[in-house]
Enzyme design. Structure first.
Site, PDB file in Angstrom:
ATOM      1  N   GLU A  22      27.495  24.473  10.257  1.00 54.93           N
ATOM      2  CA  GLU A  22      27.246  24.804  11.663  1.00 54.93           C
ATOM      3  C   GLU A  22      28.206  25.896  12.133  1.00 54.93           C
ATOM      4  OE1 GLU A  22      25.783  21.101  14.124  1.00 54.93           O
ATOM      5  OE2 GLU A  22      27.518  20.522  12.908  1.00 54.93           O
ATOM      6  N   TYR A  54      25.129  34.087  40.492  1.00 55.51           N
ATOM      7  CA  TYR A  54      24.728  33.450  39.238  1.00 55.51           C
ATOM      8  C   TYR A  54      24.854  34.409  38.069  1.00 55.51           C
ATOM      9  CZ  TYR A  54      20.245  35.153  41.136  1.00 55.51           C
ATOM     10  OH  TYR A  54      19.254  35.902  41.722  1.00 55.51           O
ATOM     11  N   ILE A  73      30.184  19.204  21.114  1.00 56.08           N
ATOM     12  CA  ILE A  73      29.578  19.853  22.276  1.00 56.08           C
ATOM     13  C   ILE A  73      30.208  19.323  23.569  1.00 56.08           C
ATOM     14  CG2 ILE A  73      27.457  20.531  21.117  1.00 56.08           C
ATOM     15  CD1 ILE A  73      26.020  18.157  22.409  1.00 56.08           C
ATOM     16  N   LYS A 100      21.619  20.656  22.233  1.00 54.31           N
ATOM     17  CA  LYS A 100      21.708  21.109  20.846  1.00 54.31           C
ATOM     18  C   LYS A 100      20.362  20.787  20.189  1.00 54.31           C
ATOM     19  CE  LYS A 100      24.980  20.807  17.013  1.00 54.31           C
ATOM     20  NZ  LYS A 100      26.242  20.179  16.557  1.00 54.31           N
TER      21      LYS A 100
END
Length: 120
Positions: A22, A54, A73, A100
């Protein structure tokens, strides 16, 4: 407080995960970010200076999310939340949902995710 700015489905390619592959190959992640802030001044003035941009938040999220390889995460989501609170004084709370979709899990699923909310 019910005023919100919502950034939904921000897709970023990064190298987070516990498994070595990963961190080497990377994968796509998706973030949903909700900013809680008093937007009444922006509503009344119609002036961008009275709100949270934003576009600027997306730049912050991208920078923070890509600058370090996290094992979890949870840790990546925390870094994003802390950066938003640190850089945007008008934001009182932030909710970060980090998805994920290609987690290395042997199952049929839409995504794995964490969701954290942090406040001042």
């Amino acid at each position: 407080m019910t005023d919100k700015i919502i950034i939904k489905g921000l897709r970023l390619f990064a190298y987070h995960g516990v498994n070595p592959e990963e961190k080497e190959q990377g994968q796509e992640f998706e973030l949903d970010i909700t900013l809680f802030a008093d937007l009444s001044a922006a509503c009344e003035s119609d002036d961008v200076e009275n709100t949270v941009s934003y576009a600027k938040v997306v730049k912050t999220v991208r920078r923070v999310f890509l600058q370090k390889k996290h094992d979890l995460i949870e840790s990546a989501a925390e870094a994003v939340a802390q950066a938003v609170l640190s850089e945007y004084a008008l934001v009182q709370s932030v909710c970060v949902r980090l998805k994920k979709p290609h987690a290395p899990v042997s199952a049929d699923f839409d995504y794995m995710a964490v969701e954290i909310t942090r406040s001042r």
